[in-house]
Design a protein around this motif. Structure first.
Motif, PDB file in Angstrom:
ATOM      1  N   GLU A 100       0.869  -1.256   0.069  1.00 55.48           N
ATOM      2  CA  GLU A 100      -0.056   0.071  -0.114  1.00 55.48           C
ATOM      3  C   GLU A 100       0.949   1.528   0.057  1.00 55.48           C
ATOM      4  OE1 GLU A 100      -2.951   0.023   3.318  1.00 55.48           O
ATOM      5  OE2 GLU A 100      -3.627  -2.023   2.704  1.00 55.48           O
ATOM      6  N   ARG A 101       1.831   1.450   0.727  1.00 55.91           N
ATOM      7  CA  ARG A 101       2.850   2.373   0.658  1.00 55.91           C
ATOM      8  C   ARG A 101       3.406   2.611  -0.385  1.00 55.91           C
ATOM      9  NH1 ARG A 101       6.995   3.461   5.400  1.00 55.91           N
ATOM     10  NH2 ARG A 101       6.629   5.508   4.328  1.00 55.91           N
ATOM     11  N   LEU A 102       3.956   1.676  -1.543  1.00 53.87           N
ATOM     12  CA  LEU A 102       4.566   1.828  -2.592  1.00 53.87           C
ATOM     13  C   LEU A 102       3.457   2.314  -3.579  1.00 53.87           C
ATOM     14  CD1 LEU A 102       6.885   1.129  -4.556  1.00 53.87           C
ATOM     15  CD2 LEU A 102       6.028  -1.120  -5.021  1.00 53.87           C
ATOM     16  N   LEU A 147      10.816  -0.497   0.317  1.00 51.58           N
ATOM     17  CA  LEU A 147       9.563  -0.944   0.176  1.00 51.58           C
ATOM     18  C   LEU A 147       9.441  -2.379  -0.481  1.00 51.58           C
ATOM     19  CD1 LEU A 147       7.375   2.377  -0.333  1.00 51.58           C
ATOM     20  CD2 LEU A 147       7.674   0.947   1.754  1.00 51.58           C
ATOM     21  N   ILE A 148      10.063  -2.482  -1.552  1.00 52.04           N
ATOM     22  CA  ILE A 148       9.979  -3.691  -2.313  1.00 52.04           C
ATOM     23  C   ILE A 148      10.776  -4.473  -1.667  1.00 52.04           C
ATOM     24  CG2 ILE A 148      10.954  -4.605  -4.733  1.00 52.04           C
ATOM     25  CD1 ILE A 148      10.903  -1.900  -5.944  1.00 52.04           C
ATOM     26  N   ALA A 149      11.864  -4.356  -0.857  1.00 51.19           N
ATOM     27  CA  ALA A 149      12.408  -5.571  -0.077  1.00 51.19           C
ATOM     28  C   ALA A 149      11.513  -5.891   1.056  1.00 51.19           C
ATOM     29  CB  ALA A 149      13.749  -4.690   0.365  1.00 51.19           C
ATOM     30  N   ASP A 150      10.743  -5.214   1.580  1.00 47.48           N
ATOM     31  CA  ASP A 150       9.566  -5.437   2.584  1.00 47.48           C
ATOM     32  C   ASP A 150       8.731  -6.255   2.046  1.00 47.48           C
ATOM     33  OD1 ASP A 150      11.023  -4.107   4.518  1.00 47.48           O
ATOM     34  OD2 ASP A 150       9.670  -2.214   4.468  1.00 47.48           O
ATOM     35  N   ILE A 151       8.142  -5.810   0.673  1.00 47.30           N
ATOM     36  CA  ILE A 151       7.113  -6.802  -0.027  1.00 47.30           C
ATOM     37  C   ILE A 151       7.564  -8.197  -0.083  1.00 47.30           C
ATOM     38  CG2 ILE A 151       5.859  -6.968  -2.201  1.00 47.30           C
ATOM     39  CD1 ILE A 151       5.956  -3.988  -2.350  1.00 47.30           C
ATOM     40  N   TRP A 159      17.406  -3.640  -8.188  1.00 44.44           N
ATOM     41  CA  TRP A 159      17.259  -3.446  -9.566  1.00 44.44           C
ATOM     42  C   TRP A 159      15.673  -3.004  -9.885  1.00 44.44           C
ATOM     43  CZ3 TRP A 159      14.324  -5.405 -13.496  1.00 44.44           C
ATOM     44  CH2 TRP A 159      14.546  -4.808 -14.933  1.00 44.44           C
ATOM     45  N   LEU A 160      14.706  -3.433  -9.262  1.00 38.49           N
ATOM     46  CA  LEU A 160      13.608  -3.188  -9.536  1.00 38.49           C
ATOM     47  C   LEU A 160      13.100  -1.668  -8.853  1.00 38.49           C
ATOM     48  CD1 LEU A 160      11.590  -6.337  -8.404  1.00 38.49           C
ATOM     49  CD2 LEU A 160      11.919  -5.344 -10.781  1.00 38.49           C
ATOM     50  N   ALA A 161      13.962  -1.087  -7.876  1.00 34.43           N
ATOM     51  CA  ALA A 161      13.619   0.284  -7.793  1.00 34.43           C
ATOM     52  C   ALA A 161      13.756   1.335  -8.898  1.00 34.43           C
ATOM     53  CB  ALA A 161      14.632   0.551  -6.520  1.00 34.43           C
ATOM     54  N   ASP A 162      14.802   0.912  -9.550  1.00 33.99           N
ATOM     55  CA  ASP A 162      14.985   1.938 -10.771  1.00 33.99           C
ATOM     56  C   ASP A 162      13.789   1.653 -11.692  1.00 33.99           C
ATOM     57  OD1 ASP A 162      17.408   3.470 -10.346  1.00 33.99           O
ATOM     58  OD2 ASP A 162      18.491   1.524 -10.340  1.00 33.99           O
ATOM     59  N   VAL A 192       1.404   2.359 -11.780  1.00 30.95           N
ATOM     60  CA  VAL A 192       1.053   1.650 -10.418  1.00 30.95           C
ATOM     61  C   VAL A 192       0.762   0.149 -10.838  1.00 30.95           C
ATOM     62  CG1 VAL A 192      -0.907   1.154  -8.614  1.00 30.95           C
ATOM     63  CG2 VAL A 192      -0.149   3.412  -9.128  1.00 30.95           C
ATOM     64  N   ASP A 193       0.018  -0.102 -11.895  1.00 32.78           N
ATOM     65  CA  ASP A 193      -0.203  -1.395 -12.399  1.00 32.78           C
ATOM     66  C   ASP A 193       1.297  -2.031 -12.849  1.00 32.78           C
ATOM     67  OD1 ASP A 193      -2.033  -3.561 -13.404  1.00 32.78           O
ATOM     68  OD2 ASP A 193      -0.956  -3.306 -15.247  1.00 32.78           O
ATOM     69  N   CYS A 194       2.082  -1.271 -13.456  1.00 30.26           N
ATOM     70  CA  CYS A 194       3.341  -1.964 -13.606  1.00 30.26           C
ATOM     71  C   CYS A 194       4.192  -2.201 -12.369  1.00 30.26           C
ATOM     72  CB  CYS A 194       4.146  -0.908 -14.293  1.00 30.26           C
ATOM     73  SG  CYS A 194       6.007  -1.352 -14.695  1.00 30.26           S
ATOM     74  N   ALA A 195       4.013  -1.502 -11.223  1.00 29.86           N
ATOM     75  CA  ALA A 195       4.685  -2.008  -9.741  1.00 29.86           C
ATOM     76  C   ALA A 195       4.152  -3.155  -9.452  1.00 29.86           C
ATOM     77  CB  ALA A 195       4.669  -0.608  -9.004  1.00 29.86           C
ATOM     78  N   ARG A 196       2.894  -3.315  -9.502  1.00 32.28           N
ATOM     79  CA  ARG A 196       2.077  -4.298  -8.730  1.00 32.28           C
ATOM     80  C   ARG A 196       2.478  -5.555  -9.412  1.00 32.28           C
ATOM     81  NH1 ARG A 196      -4.057  -1.798  -9.198  1.00 32.28           N
ATOM     82  NH2 ARG A 196      -4.033  -0.657  -7.154  1.00 32.28           N
ATOM     83  N   ARG A 197       2.607  -5.469 -10.760  1.00 31.73           N
ATOM     84  CA  ARG A 197       2.995  -6.717 -11.448  1.00 31.73           C
ATOM     85  C   ARG A 197       4.254  -7.211 -11.181  1.00 31.73           C
ATOM     86  NH1 ARG A 197      -0.466  -7.936 -15.810  1.00 31.73           N
ATOM     87  NH2 ARG A 197      -2.133  -6.566 -16.042  1.00 31.73           N
TER      88      ARG A 197
END
Length: 201
Positions: A100-102, A147-151, A159-162, A192-197
């Motif tokens: 949710e934070r991301l 946040l991605i590491a927490d997910i 890598w995904l952060a970029d 947002v959809d890209c980040a979710r995927r």
């Protein structure tokens, strides 16, 4: 016993600071007006100085170059967002689940980019390292990485952060908006959809 002359340097220094503050405000107001009228990539330091009623040297001493002026235009809104990420209410601030934070962070960054796309694109175009020359990029990237590491710790968060903030390059944003007719809401939804995927949210 204090002498009247003892206060003179302080008074003089205060006057100089007030003049510098007035000049800074005039420069930023002038740049904002010129950007709104024709876009940040179509103006130069001489035009900003003329509009502000200051010398070109004043701009170089305070901001370094045109990129510095344009970056300063968005600096306050960037600081507001950073403060919200650190201590604001959830889901943007602490207290909400990482997914949710991301999403809240990316939506806020979309709005910031939408509001300042022209100034950001022009500032980054004149910087040697483009988008990556600005401290705000590293701040956004770090927040996304945490946040991605927490997910999911199995994800390559570094890598995904970029990747998740890459679509918010101001130059790309302007191209999608101006040349491809994409609305801000469409861009935001797809970011947002890209980040979710990619994070399997």
């Amino acid at each position: 016993m204090a002498r009247a002359s003892d206060a003179l340097p302080a008074v003089g220094w205060q006057s100089q600071r007030q003049a510098a503050a007035r000049n800074e405000t005039a420069i930023l107001d002038a740049a904002r007006k010129l950007v709104a009228a024709g876009g940040g990539d179509r103006i130069d330091v001489r035009q900003i100085a003329a509009e502000a009623g200051v010398g070109v040297g004043t701009i170089y001493r305070r901001f370094g170059d045109k990129a510095g002026v344009l970056a300063a235009l968005v600096g306050e809104d960037e600081r507001v967002l950073q403060d919200a990420l650190i201590g604001g209410d959830p889901p943007l601030g602490p207290g909400a689940p990482a997914p949710e934070r991301l999403e809240a962070f990316l939506r806020a960054l979309c709005r910031l980019t939408a509001d300042h796309a022209d100034s950001l694109a022009a500032a980054q175009a004149t910087a040697a390292d483009g988008r990556y020359a600005f401290g705000s990029y590293e701040a956004w990237r770090l927040h996304a990485r945490v946040l991605i590491a927490d997910i999911d710790p199995r994800l390559d968060a570094d890598w995904l952060a970029d990747l998740v903030i890459a679509p918010l390059s101001p130059a790309l944003y302007r191209r999608q908006r101006d040349q491809r007719g994409m609305t801000p809401s469409r861009i935001e939804a797809n970011v947002v959809d890209c980040a979710r995927r990619v994070t399997r949210i």
